[in-house]
Scaffold this active site. Structure first.
Site, PDB file in Angstrom:
ATOM      1  N   GLU A 109     -10.894  -2.265   4.678  1.00 11.76           N
ATOM      2  CA  GLU A 109      -9.866  -2.603   5.672  1.00 11.76           C
ATOM      3  C   GLU A 109     -10.499  -3.045   6.980  1.00 11.76           C
ATOM      4  O   GLU A 109      -9.928  -3.842   7.713  1.00 11.76           O
ATOM      5  CB  GLU A 109      -8.959  -1.390   5.910  1.00 11.76           C
TER       6      GLU A 109
ATOM      7  N   GLN B  46       0.836  -1.206   0.000  1.00 11.62           N
ATOM      8  CA  GLN B  46       0.000   0.000   0.000  1.00 11.62           C
ATOM      9  C   GLN B  46       0.870   1.254   0.000  1.00 11.62           C
ATOM     10  O   GLN B  46       1.697   1.435   0.893  1.00 11.62           O
ATOM     11  CB  GLN B  46      -0.897  -0.011   1.240  1.00 11.62           C
ATOM     12  N   GLY B  47       0.678   2.112  -0.981  1.00  9.68           N
ATOM     13  CA  GLY B  47       1.458   3.344  -1.088  1.00  9.68           C
ATOM     14  C   GLY B  47       0.628   4.564  -0.732  1.00  9.68           C
ATOM     15  O   GLY B  47       0.181   5.291  -1.621  1.00  9.68           O
ATOM     16  N   TYR B  48       0.412   4.764   0.551  1.00  8.20           N
ATOM     17  CA  TYR B  48      -0.365   5.914   1.033  1.00  8.20           C
ATOM     18  C   TYR B  48       0.548   6.953   1.700  1.00  8.20           C
ATOM     19  O   TYR B  48       0.684   8.075   1.249  1.00  8.20           O
ATOM     20  CB  TYR B  48      -1.418   5.447   2.045  1.00  8.20           C
ATOM     21  N   SER B  49       1.172   6.567   2.806  1.00  9.33           N
ATOM     22  CA  SER B  49       1.896   7.526   3.641  1.00  9.33           C
ATOM     23  C   SER B  49       3.141   8.063   2.937  1.00  9.33           C
ATOM     24  O   SER B  49       3.773   7.368   2.127  1.00  9.33           O
ATOM     25  CB  SER B  49       2.316   6.875   4.959  1.00  9.33           C
TER      26      SER B  49
ATOM     27  N   SER C  79       4.423  -1.560   4.253  1.00  8.13           N
ATOM     28  CA  SER C  79       4.626  -2.915   4.778  1.00  8.13           C
ATOM     29  C   SER C  79       4.904  -3.906   3.653  1.00  8.13           C
ATOM     30  O   SER C  79       4.179  -3.959   2.648  1.00  8.13           O
ATOM     31  CB  SER C  79       3.385  -3.372   5.551  1.00  8.13           C
TER      32      SER C  79
ATOM     33  N   SER D  20      -2.690   7.516  12.757  1.00 12.64           N
ATOM     34  CA  SER D  20      -2.379   7.475  14.186  1.00 12.64           C
ATOM     35  C   SER D  20      -3.654   7.601  15.008  1.00 12.64           C
ATOM     36  O   SER D  20      -4.702   8.045  14.515  1.00 12.64           O
ATOM     37  CB  SER D  20      -1.412   8.601  14.552  1.00 12.64           C
ATOM     38  N   ASN D  21      -3.561   7.216  16.272  1.00 12.29           N
ATOM     39  CA  ASN D  21      -4.745   7.303  17.133  1.00 12.29           C
ATOM     40  C   ASN D  21      -5.263   8.725  17.239  1.00 12.29           C
ATOM     41  O   ASN D  21      -6.471   8.953  17.369  1.00 12.29           O
ATOM     42  CB  ASN D  21      -4.418   6.747  18.522  1.00 12.29           C
ATOM     43  N   GLU D  22      -4.352   9.680  17.175  1.00 10.19           N
ATOM     44  CA  GLU D  22      -4.792  11.077  17.234  1.00 10.19           C
ATOM     45  C   GLU D  22      -5.611  11.434  15.992  1.00 10.19           C
ATOM     46  O   GLU D  22      -6.652  12.100  16.083  1.00 10.19           O
ATOM     47  CB  GLU D  22      -3.580  12.000  17.360  1.00 10.19           C
TER      48      GLU D  22
END
Length: 791
Positions: free
Chosen positions: A645, A525-528, A562, A768-770
């Site tokens: 997901e 996956q190429g997101y971040s 990943s 992230s959780n935030e």
């Protein structure tokens, strides 16, 4: 295993919600709670004559509607939202189950029709002491002549001052524990009964003390056999726990709604305080607790329904003690937390009598203190801790005989194939261990494909089996039980494939899906990006279309990718419209990894391993046809992928978590850590949390499977990552000093050590959780974004 309301149940919910919004608003509650009996008698008659609510779960042969415990929970949730002041809980959740479980046909025919039409209210009186166990029953019953004489004091009796019928628990003198307890049905105006209403902090639900002075009862008042009532009383209290949990869920939802509404209106520093990130995050945490409470409550209600049905699933019915314990512990804590937060989020006015948060806070506290009528959260966690070792943690609601035949088929195939060359893969390759045995795990994917065990939930036209949700649950359950390794193809099977199936052209499906099904092509996956981790709208990677050459040319960098070093394809979010910003101008490209323009650089993690990678695109190419959807639709497709997901693949993840928890429990037993009461509480909490994750997943899977994020899906990432982080800490505390010693050099971690360290990343990757809290607050709760500073 449908875990969503039927049309009839949804109609009950909406009608109850609308009716109670009219008749039990804040003014009505405040009037009723200071009235003589603590409720509006005219409204009670309307509930009985117009809505038929007391008759809801009474069988038809006794004048009821014959519906189930799930329908009762639906009503109770809405009553909890509106703090309905009425004798409904005492009548429907305490007295009625006691009669159904312990009464004779004659007794049921005498009392239940009166309850059904509302001519009689009722309650259960059993507690003489302020603790939870069978010894809390302290009133005495002595056989005398053709009847019985009762003496003693019964405390904390809900609506005991006004009930027409009392179900009284008493024991033979000198008996202890579960022995010698009897139940009696008696009219409240009988000679020898004195009742006193007790002033309580929670004015929305009355309590009473009942004193028995040589109360003589005929033999026909005895419910069941003399001295043998404890199993039925215990089951009644378990059912009451579940009813109370549903009510508490409604209360938690309402204080969340009140808080968000107030924060939308309240202006501070020139903008609504709902736009302050700190407050949005607190509201998001409240929603997480509410949705987990709802899953726990309705899981338990489904179990109760099976337990009360003479033809119900016996295996499900056997879960009643644990289901009740789980629901009461989780829902009680959620309600108290949310009610307390509501006062804080309302600020100064939250501490005034005029605003409603204090009413819910007091009701929440009364529920927490109700161990006198039901189990307290700590007692529930002890009960859960007594059975955290079950190998079958799935919520088994309604598996058919055919499903169990399928279970045997899955188990047999795994037993025959997950050995020999694949033996070393058992229980390996999960999160934090994904670097292990990559080639052997790819071979295992091909082995699975040969048995048609990849993409089992995909439609047959896409190469899958089209298995039902029940069968998919069973497959993941048995896969984990057998120690199936972490799936190398999970990104293709769970993310890329469903997205291509939903948005791809016929040619794309024909060309790309078979490689995923066969276990021959793997995806990443190429997101971040370095400057766009959780902020996907800030993507800088660019792609331009060379129309003459029929290629997209891609330049940029992706990070935290990943297993990119093991992948054949990458789906890439890239900016394809010059000058576009934010969500606009993004496209969803499918890019082959084996080309000169793609460089993969492993990122060494704090575990010493390298599951994650940086990926550099330097004039990398992909065919013009390898775009999913139209140019500029990347954001829409990326958001839909997040819905996939949170699909069936979450069940496989939970099975890995289950194996980790089982290993922790085994170590705790072996090294004596299980004797530590604090660790036992944490193990019980972990067990409860995993059960709730399963219920949340089943709620998600019972909803529309179109990639849209439902409320329960929005909280899922925050919920599981927070839970898994705590599991890692628990693992280290159970290991004790051994946690510091490695399995070998130079830096060879054990599975639990690796899980502990890797769980630090769970709350960061994938948003992230935030950021998850921002998404929950803004997309689920409708809170405004913080003002953005434009440079």
């Amino acid at each position: 295993m449908e875990f969503a309301f039927s049309d009839e149940q949804e109609m009950i919910r909406t009608s109850a919600e609308g009716f109670l919004a009219q008749v039990s608003d804040s003014a009505a509650v405040r009037t009723a709670m200071v009235s003589e009996h603590g409720y509006d008698a005219e409204l009670w008659q309307r509930l009985c004559a117009e809505m038929y609510w007391p008759a809801l779960h009474i069988p038809e042969q006794y004048g009821g509607l014959g519906l189930g415990y799930v329908e009762l929970a639906i009503l109770l949730e809405q009553m909890g939202r509106r703090l309905l002041c009425s004798p409904f809980f005492a009548t429907a959740c305490l007295a009625t189950p006691a009669l159904l479980l312990a009464g004779s046909e004659q007794q049921k025919n005498t009392w239940l029709p009166r309850i059904a039409v509302g001519s009689h209210t009722a309650t259960l009186a059993f507690a003489g002491a302020n603790r939870w166990d069978a010894d809390t029953v302290q009133a005495t019953a002595v056989a005398e002549g053709q009847g019985f004489v009762l003496n003693g004091t019964l405390n904390y009796v809900l609506d005991g001052h006004s009930a027409d019928l009392l179900i009284i628990a008493a024991r033979t003198p000198g008996s202890t524990g579960a022995a010698g307890i009897s139940l009696f049905a008696v009219a409240s105006d009988s000679a020898g009964i004195q009742r006193q209403a007790l002033p309580a902090m929670d004015q929305t639900r009355r309590q009473a003390r009942i004193e028995l002075h040589n109360l003589y009862l005929d033999a026909d008042c005895l419910l069941g056999e003399f001295g043998m009532a404890w199993p039925r009383l215990e089951r009644t209290l378990q059912l009451a726990c579940i009813g109370l949990a549903a009510e508490q869920t409604g209360g938690a939802q309402q204080v969340l709604d009140l808080s968000v509404a107030y924060m939308q209106e309240r202006q501070q520093f020139g903008r609504p305080i709902a736009s302050f990130q700190a407050l949005k995050h607190r509201a998001a945490d409240m929603m997480l607790q509410v949705e987990c409470a709802r899953s726990a409550a309705y899981y338990a209600a489904c179990v109760a329904q099976e337990a009360l049905d003479p033809e119900g699933d016996a295996a499900v019915a056997a879960e009643l003690p644990l289901a009740a314990a789980l629901a009461k512990a989780e829902c009680g804590e959620a309600f108290f937390h949310c009610a307390a937060e509501s006062i804080q989020l309302h600020g100064g006015v939250g501490f005034t009598w005029e605003y409603d948060p204090h009413l819910y806070f007091k009701r929440a506290r009364a529920g927490e203190a109700s161990r006198r009528a039901v189990l307290a959260p700590r007692a529930h966690r002890r009960r859960a801790a007594g059975r955290p070792t079950s190998r079958r943690t799935a919520m088994k609601l309604g598996f058919t005989a055919a499903d169990e035949v399928f279970r045997a088929e899955v188990a047999a195939w795994l037993a025959a194939n997950l050995g020999g060359e694949f033996e070393e893969l058992r229980f390996r390759g999960g999160p934090g261990d994904e670097h292990s045995f990559p080639e052997q795990r790819k071979a295992w994917e091909r082995k699975l494909a040969g048995g048609r065990w990849t993409c089992v939930g995909w439609a047959p036209e896409h190469g899958g089996r089209g298995l039902s949700i029940n069968q998919q649950v069973i497959f993941h359950e048995e896969y984990a039980r057998a120690g199936g390794p972490g799936r190398m193809g999970h990104i293709g099977e769970g993310l890329a494939g469903p997205t291509i199936a939903a948005f791809g052209t016929d040619e794309q499906k024909r060309r790309l899906l078979p490689g995923i099904v066969s276990g021959s092509e793997f995806w990443c996956q190429g997101y971040s990006e370095p400057g766009a981790g959780s902020d996907l709208a800030n993507v800088k990677t660019r792609a331009t279309l060379d129309e003459a050459g029929g290629k997209w040319r891609i330049n940029g960098q992706k990070v935290w990718t990943s297993l990119a070093h093991e992948s054949d394809w990458c789906f890439v979010i890239a900016r394809t419209e010059a000058g576009s910003v934010g969500h606009q101008g993004l496209s969803f490209l499918l890019v082959p990894m084996a080309q000169a323009g793609v460089t993969v650089r492993p990122i060494e993690q704090l575990t010493g391993t390298s599951e994650f990678n940086e990926v550099f695109f330097d004039d990398a190419e992909t065919d013009a046809a390898n775009i999913l959807g139209a140019p500029g639709e990347g954001w829409k497709i990326a958001m839909a992928l997040l819905g996939f997901e949170r699909g069936v693949s979450t069940l496989g993840q939970q099975m890995l978590f289950h194996n980790e928890l089982e290993e922790i429990i085994a170590i705790a037993r072996a090294n004596g850590a299980a004797a530590d009461p604090l660790l036992r509480q944490r193990i019980a909490r972990a067990w409860s949390g995993l059960r709730i994750l399963r219920a949340n997943s089943l709620r998600m899977l019972s909803g529309p499977q179109d990639g849209r994020l439902q409320r329960e899906a929005m909280i899922y990432k925050l919920g599981w990552s927070t839970w898994h982080l705590e599991l890692g800490k628990l693992a280290m505390d159970v290991l004790g000093a051994e946690a510091e010693l490695l399995e070998g050099g130079p830096y060879q971690l054990g599975r639990l050590q690796s899980m502990f360290l890797f769980s630090r990343s769970d709350t960061i990757y994938g948003g992230s959780n935030e950021i998850q809290r921002n998404i929950i607050a803004e997309r689920a709760l409708g809170m405004p974004r913080e003002p953005r500073v434009r440079g």
